[in-house]
Motif scaffolding. Structure first.
Motif, short mmCIF file in Angstrom:
data_model
loop_
_atom_site.label_atom_id
_atom_site.label_comp_id
_atom_site.label_asym_id
_atom_site.label_seq_id
_atom_site.Cartn_x
_atom_site.Cartn_y
_atom_site.Cartn_z
N ARG A 37 -1.07 5.92 -7.29
CA ARG A 37 -1.54 4.63 -7.76
C ARG A 37 -0.36 3.73 -8.00
O ARG A 37 0.73 4.16 -8.38
N ALA A 38 -0.56 2.43 -7.79
CA ALA A 38 0.55 1.48 -7.86
C ALA A 38 1.21 1.49 -9.22
O ALA A 38 2.45 1.47 -9.32
N TRP A 39 0.42 1.57 -10.27
CA TRP A 39 1.02 1.52 -11.61
C TRP A 39 1.88 2.74 -11.85
O TRP A 39 2.93 2.66 -12.50
N ARG A 40 1.47 3.87 -11.30
CA ARG A 40 2.21 5.11 -11.50
C ARG A 40 3.55 5.06 -10.76
O ARG A 40 4.58 5.51 -11.28
N TRP A 215 8.68 8.95 -19.02
CA TRP A 215 8.64 10.29 -18.43
C TRP A 215 7.51 11.13 -18.98
O TRP A 215 7.13 12.15 -18.36
N LEU A 216 6.93 10.76 -20.12
CA LEU A 216 5.79 11.51 -20.65
C LEU A 216 4.62 11.52 -19.67
O LEU A 216 3.84 12.47 -19.64
N ALA A 217 4.52 10.46 -18.86
CA ALA A 217 3.42 10.39 -17.90
C ALA A 217 3.58 11.38 -16.76
O ALA A 217 2.62 11.62 -16.00
N PHE A 218 4.77 11.99 -16.61
CA PHE A 218 5.02 12.88 -15.48
C PHE A 218 5.29 14.32 -15.92
O PHE A 218 5.68 15.15 -15.11
N VAL A 219 5.02 14.59 -17.19
CA VAL A 219 5.29 15.92 -17.72
C VAL A 219 4.42 16.98 -17.06
O VAL A 219 4.84 18.13 -16.87
N ARG A 220 3.21 16.62 -16.68
CA ARG A 220 2.27 17.61 -16.14
C ARG A 220 2.33 17.74 -14.62
O ARG A 220 1.50 18.43 -14.03
N ASP A 221 3.29 17.10 -13.98
CA ASP A 221 3.41 17.18 -12.52
C ASP A 221 4.13 18.47 -12.14
O ASP A 221 5.27 18.47 -11.68
N ARG A 222 3.45 19.59 -12.33
CA ARG A 222 4.08 20.89 -12.09
C ARG A 222 4.40 21.10 -10.62
O ARG A 222 5.33 21.81 -10.28
N ASP A 223 3.61 20.51 -9.71
CA ASP A 223 3.82 20.74 -8.28
C ASP A 223 4.99 19.95 -7.74
O ASP A 223 5.29 20.02 -6.55
#
Length: 445
Positions: A37-40, A215-223
Motif C-alpha cells: 500500500r502506498a502509505w506503507r 519501525w513499529l509498523a514493520f515489527v511483524r514482517d517476519r518473512d
C-alpha cells in the motif's frame, strides 16, 4: 554490508542476473503479503531515513565533547582512546549477529530494537556515573547501530528492487547528514542547554526515539528476514546470507590476495575514519580553535562524503583499475596530516577539506567489493570478509592515538602515526584495485 548494495550499481563484470517476475494475481510483491500500500511504502522511506540519521551521532557527538567527558569522568588519554576504539569493535562483534537475528525475529523487528537500543544507550550513558558504565551504555547504543547498519541495505533491496540506486543514495545522504549534523551542533546545543555535557550528549536519544515509531509498523514482517526469500521460478539465486547455489564451485575467500588486500584497505581506511571522528576536534581545540569551530571542522570533513560518495563510485567503474583514485585520496590525506602538524589552526578549514576527501576511501572500498567478484555469492562473501576483517584491523588505531597523545604530551607522534598508516593503505588499495576477481583466485580446485 553496504558493499552488497554498492555491487548492484557498480559491478561491471559478468554476473548472475536476478530477474524479478512480473506480478500476477496472488503474487506477493512486498513483505506482509500483497502489493504494498502506498502509505506503507512512504512510511518505510521515512523509517529508512530516520534510521540512517541515527547511525553515527553516537560517535561524532562524543568526539565534539570528548574533552568535557574526559574531565567529567576523570578519564586518562589511554581510556579515551579505548572509548574511540569501541565503535569498530562493536561493529565487528555485533554486526555478524544481524542476519541470524533477522531470520529469527524479522528484519523490521531487529531494526526497531536497534533504534530502541541506540536511544536507551544514548539516554543513560551521560548519567551512568563512571567510566565503565559510560563504556557499557555506549556499547549498547553501538550494538543497535551495528545490527541496523547491516540490515538496512537488505531492507532497501527487499522493498525497492527497482530503485536500489536512488534509495541507497537517499540512505547514504541521510547517514552523512546525521554524522555531520551531530558534529556541528553538539557543542552549540550543549551551550543552549546550560553548558552541561550530559545534556548535550543525551539529547540525541530523542532522534533515536523518533526513529522507533515508524519501525513499529514493520515489527511483524517476519518473512522479510534475509535468506528466507524464495528464488524466482526457474532461476538459481544465491541465498541472501551469501551461500553459493548448489553445484557452484567452492569459494575459499582467504586464498584470494585481492580479498586480503581489500580487507586491509577497508581496515586502514576505517582506522583513519574513527581516529578522525574521535580525535580531530580535540586536535583543533588543543591548537587554540574554539570548541564550536572544532565541531564545525569535523562536520566539514564528514559532509565531504555526501557529494563524493556519488562521484567516486561512478568514476571507479569507468576505470579498469582503481589505483589512480587510491593514490589521489592518499595524497590528499598526507597533505591534510602535514597541515595538521605544521599549522593546525592557521589552515584548519583546508585541512578539514583534504581529510574529508581522504575519508572517501570508504565508498571506494565498497565499490571495489562489487567489482572484484563476478557472482552475487562472491560479492556477498567478499563483502563479509573484507568488512569483518577490516573492522577488526581498525580497533587498535584510535586506542594507540590516545596512548601516544597521553605519553608524548602533544599531537606530533599521533599525527605521524595517522600519516604513516596512509602509506600501507595506499599500497594495498592499489593492489585491491587491479582488474581481477576473487573467483579466479579463490575457487577451490
Amino acid at each position: 554490508m553496504m558493499g552488497l548494495m554498492a555491487s548492484e550499481e557498480t559491478r561491471t563484470l559478468p554476473s548472475t542476473t536476478v530477474r524479478t517476475p512480473a506480478a500476477s494475481p496472488g503474487t506477493r510483491t512486498a513483505p506482509g503479503g500483497g502489493a504494498p500500500r502506498a502509505w506503507r511504502t512512504r512510511l518505510l522511506v521515512v523509517a529508512i531515513v530516520l534510521a540512517a540519521l541515527n547511525l553515527r551521532p553516537a560517535i561524532t557527538s562524543l568526539g565534539a565533547l570528548l574533552e568535557e567527558v574526559r574531565d567529567g569522568l576523570g578519564m586518562s588519554g589511554s581510556v579515551a582512546g579505548l572509548l574511540t576504539s569501541v565503535p569498530p569493535l562493536c561493529f565487528a562483534v555485533f554486526g555478524v549477529t544481524a542476519p541470524r537475528l533477522a531470520r529469527r525475529f524479522g528484519t523490521g523487528a531487529v531494526v526497531c530494537a536497534g533504534m530502541a537500543a541506540i536511544g536507551t544507550g544514548l539516554l543513560i550513558r551521560p548519567y551512568a556515573g563512571g567510566t565503565a558504565a559510560f563504556l557499557a551504555a555506549t556499547a549498547l547504543a553501538l550494538m543497535g547501530i551495528a545490527v541496523s547498519n547491516v540490515l538496512m541495505p537488505v531492507i532497501v533491496k527487499r522493498w525497492f528492487p527497482d530503485r536500489v540506486g536512488s534509495m541507497t543514495g537517499l540512505y547514504s545522504m541521510a547517514l552523512a547528514l546525521g554524522t555531520a549534523t551531530a558534529a556541528a551542533v553538539t557543542v552549540p546545543l550543549t551551550g543552549t542547554l546550560g553548558g552541561n555535557w550530559q545534556s548535550g550528549l543525551a539529547v540525541w536519544a530523542a532522534l533515536a526515539a523518533a526513529a522507533v515509531l515508524p519501525w513499529l509498523a514493520f515489527v511483524r514482517d517476519r518473512d522479510e528476514a534475509p535468506a528466507e526469500r524464495a528464488p524466482a521460478p526457474g532461476h538459481t539465486e544465491p541465498a541472501q546470507d551469501g551461500r553459493a547455489p548448489a553445484g557452484a564451485p567452492a569459494l575459499r575467500i582467504t586464498r584470494s590476495r585481492t580479498a586480503w588486500a581489500l580487507a586491509v584497505f577497508f581496515g586502514l581506511q576505517a582506522t583513519a575514519a574513527y581516529i578522525t571522528m574521535g580525535w580531530m576536534p580535540q586536535i583543533f581545540r588543543d591548537a587554540g580553535v574554539p570548541a564550536g569551530t572544532a565541531g564545525l571542522l569535523l562536520a566539514v570533513t564528514m559532509v565531504m562524503g555526501v557529494p563524493l560518495a556519488f562521484v567516486i563510485p561512478r568514476l571507479a567503474t569507468r576505470l579498469p583499475q582503481q589505483g589512480p583514485i587510491v593514490l589521489a585520496l592518499g595524497v590528499s590525506g598526507l597533505v591534510g596530516y602535514a597541515g595538521l602538524y605544521l599549522a593546525p589552526a592557521a589552515g584548519a578549514w583546508l585541512w578539514a577539506l583534504l581529510l574529508g576527501v581522504a575519508n572517501c576511501a570508504f565508498p571506494l572500498a565498497l565499490t571495489m567489493v562489487g567489482m572484484r567478484a563476478r557472482s552475487s555469492a562472491g560479492v556477498a562473501q567478499l563483502s563479509a570478509f573484507a568488512q569483518s576483517t577490516g573492522y577488526l584491523i581498525s580497533i587498535p588505531g584510535p586506542l594507540l592515538v590516545g596512548v601516544l597523545y597521553q605519553h608524548s604530551g602533544g599531537w606530533g607522534l599521533p599525527i605521524a602515526l595517522m600519516a604513516g598508516l596512509l602509506v600501507p593503505q595506499t599500497i594495498v588499495g592499489v593492489l585491491a584495485g587491479r582488474d581481477r576477481t576473487v573467483e579466479d583466485e579463490a575457487t577451490a580446485g
